[in-house]
Scaffold this motif. Structure first.
Motif, PDB file in Angstrom:
ATOM      1  N   ARG A  49      -0.286  -7.030  85.496  1.00  0.00           N
ATOM      2  CA  ARG A  49      -0.033  -8.165  84.612  1.00  0.00           C
ATOM      3  C   ARG A  49      -0.118  -7.660  83.178  1.00  0.00           C
ATOM      4  NH1 ARG A  49       0.298  -9.708  89.194  1.00  0.00           N
ATOM      5  NH2 ARG A  49      -0.295 -11.732  90.089  1.00  0.00           N
ATOM      6  N   TYR A  83       5.846  -9.093  93.821  1.00  0.00           N
ATOM      7  CA  TYR A  83       5.116 -10.357  93.722  1.00  0.00           C
ATOM      8  C   TYR A  83       5.835 -11.373  92.835  1.00  0.00           C
ATOM      9  CZ  TYR A  83       3.432  -9.080  89.037  1.00  0.00           C
ATOM     10  OH  TYR A  83       3.362  -8.743  87.711  1.00  0.00           O
ATOM     11  N   LYS A  84       6.628 -10.890  91.858  1.00  0.00           N
ATOM     12  CA  LYS A  84       7.339 -11.828  90.984  1.00  0.00           C
ATOM     13  C   LYS A  84       8.415 -12.587  91.763  1.00  0.00           C
ATOM     14  CE  LYS A  84       6.564  -9.207  86.743  1.00  0.00           C
ATOM     15  NZ  LYS A  84       7.197  -8.447  85.632  1.00  0.00           N
ATOM     16  N   ARG A  99       8.328 -19.173  95.973  1.00  0.00           N
ATOM     17  CA  ARG A  99       7.394 -20.253  96.283  1.00  0.00           C
ATOM     18  C   ARG A  99       7.550 -21.439  95.350  1.00  0.00           C
ATOM     19  NH1 ARG A  99       1.852 -16.828  97.689  1.00  0.00           N
ATOM     20  NH2 ARG A  99       2.463 -16.249  99.821  1.00  0.00           N
ATOM     21  N   ARG A 100       7.950 -21.173  94.112  1.00  0.00           N
ATOM     22  CA  ARG A 100       8.184 -22.281  93.179  1.00  0.00           C
ATOM     23  C   ARG A 100       9.266 -23.224  93.689  1.00  0.00           C
ATOM     24  NH1 ARG A 100       7.032 -18.693  88.723  1.00  0.00           N
ATOM     25  NH2 ARG A 100       9.211 -18.064  88.575  1.00  0.00           N
ATOM     26  N   GLY A 105      12.153 -11.539  90.683  1.00  0.00           N
ATOM     27  CA  GLY A 105      11.960 -12.951  90.405  1.00  0.00           C
ATOM     28  C   GLY A 105      12.959 -13.460  89.389  1.00  0.00           C
ATOM     29  N   GLU A 122       8.284 -13.140  94.972  1.00  0.00           N
ATOM     30  CA  GLU A 122       7.567 -14.043  95.875  1.00  0.00           C
ATOM     31  C   GLU A 122       7.106 -15.302  95.143  1.00  0.00           C
ATOM     32  OE1 GLU A 122       4.202 -13.820  99.362  1.00  0.00           O
ATOM     33  OE2 GLU A 122       4.084 -12.358  97.728  1.00  0.00           O
ATOM     34  N   ARG A 123       6.610 -15.116  93.938  1.00  0.00           N
ATOM     35  CA  ARG A 123       6.153 -16.257  93.138  1.00  0.00           C
ATOM     36  C   ARG A 123       7.316 -17.199  92.814  1.00  0.00           C
ATOM     37  NH1 ARG A 123       2.811 -14.260  88.231  1.00  0.00           N
ATOM     38  NH2 ARG A 123       4.887 -13.669  87.479  1.00  0.00           N
ATOM     39  N   GLU A 150       9.732 -19.671 101.697  1.00  0.00           N
ATOM     40  CA  GLU A 150       8.865 -18.595 102.151  1.00  0.00           C
ATOM     41  C   GLU A 150       9.701 -17.416 102.638  1.00  0.00           C
ATOM     42  OE1 GLU A 150       5.551 -18.336 102.099  1.00  0.00           O
ATOM     43  OE2 GLU A 150       5.212 -20.330 101.233  1.00  0.00           O
TER      44      GLU A 150
END
Length: 269
Positions: A250, A99-100, A106-107, A66, A102-103, A111
């Motif tokens: 987390r 997941y980071k 999405r911001r 991310g 992906e997050r 996709e």
């Protein structure tokens, strides 16, 4: 408070202040002991790659972190290229790891077509195996260090690959690594917190070079080795070090789940 007075060595430069604040609220004593440094790419190199992508695009874009995506976004904004870069991303097939990433994707309203299931390069490669890369132009954002298995896979599949390294990890100065190693060996810390694989690798490599890896492993029988998740825990486990990680990856969960263990201070790892 079960963590009252416990001394935690924090090995990551990123988000260390957030982690320290959470630990202080539990009565613990955070110590900033980064084992790595993050060095940004040369601006002219990254600029050339971003301009090329903005103009030509790619069939696939693969993000492995991310923070890497956010650094590319930041630099593209500075250069006035973000709208062109984002338009090209919308036309490209996108894959990601973790997941980071992906997050972050999405911001920006994007996709992924393919993503890993476990936050690992192996998981990403498995997800990519369902797609053809023969003759495909692929921009690959690396995660602070080379990814030989992923690069080899893509090239063996016939991809025309361009690697982007917005930042890279280098080990902290020897004096900093020595201080942390001594604090662990002399039990001056109760726990060492690792939030990425490079943090682990730099400490273990330094201990190995100094001929003190075995006594470091012995010290971790009394000092807690804490990892943010399974991926970060793996090199510790492979070195024969007992390591604990939370169920939820987390920083907040790392502290609260650890604090919820039965008598962590008294019991030891």
């Amino acid at each position: 408070m079960k963590l009252l007075g416990m001394r935690f060595a924090l090995c990551g430069p990123r988000r260390a202040e957030d982690l320290a604040l959470i630990l202080k609220k539990q009565g613990a004593i955070p110590l900033f002991r980064p084992t790595i440094q993050t060095v940004l790419a040369e601006p002219h190199t990254l600029e050339a790659q971003l301009r090329k992508f903005a103009q030509e695009g790619a069939d696939w874009v693969i993000f492995t972190t991310g923070v890497g995506l956010e650094e590319l976004h930041k630099q593209a904004e500075v250069l006035g290229l973000w709208e062109e870069v984002r338009s090209q991303l919308q036309r490209s097939k996108v894959a990601l790891r973790g997941y980071k990433a992906e997050r972050a994707l999405r911001r920006h309203g994007l996709e992924a077509l393919a993503k890993d299931e476990d936050g690992t390069v192996e998981g990403l490669i498995e997800a990519l195996q369902a797609h053809s890369f023969a003759g495909q132009r692929v921009f690959l954002q690396l995660y602070g260090q080379p990814a030989p298995r992923l690069v080899r896979f893509l090239r063996e599949q016939g991809a025309e690959l361009e690697e982007l390294l917005p930042y890279r990890h280098v080990c902290a100065p020897e004096a900093d690594l020595e201080r942390l190693l001594e604090e662990i060996l002399t039990r001056q810390v109760d726990a060492v917190v690792f939030t990425s694989v490079p943090q682990v690798e730099c400490l273990l490599s330094y201990a190995r070079e100094q001929g003190r890896l075995e006594i470091l492993k012995e010290a971790f029988e009394e000092v807690w080795a804490l990892a943010i998740g399974r991926v970060t825990a793996r090199p510790l486990q492979e070195a024969g070090i007992r390591v604990w990680h939370p169920q939820t990856e987390r920083i907040g969960a790392l502290v609260t789940e650890f604090a919820a263990l039965e008598g962590p201070k008294a019991a030891g790892p």
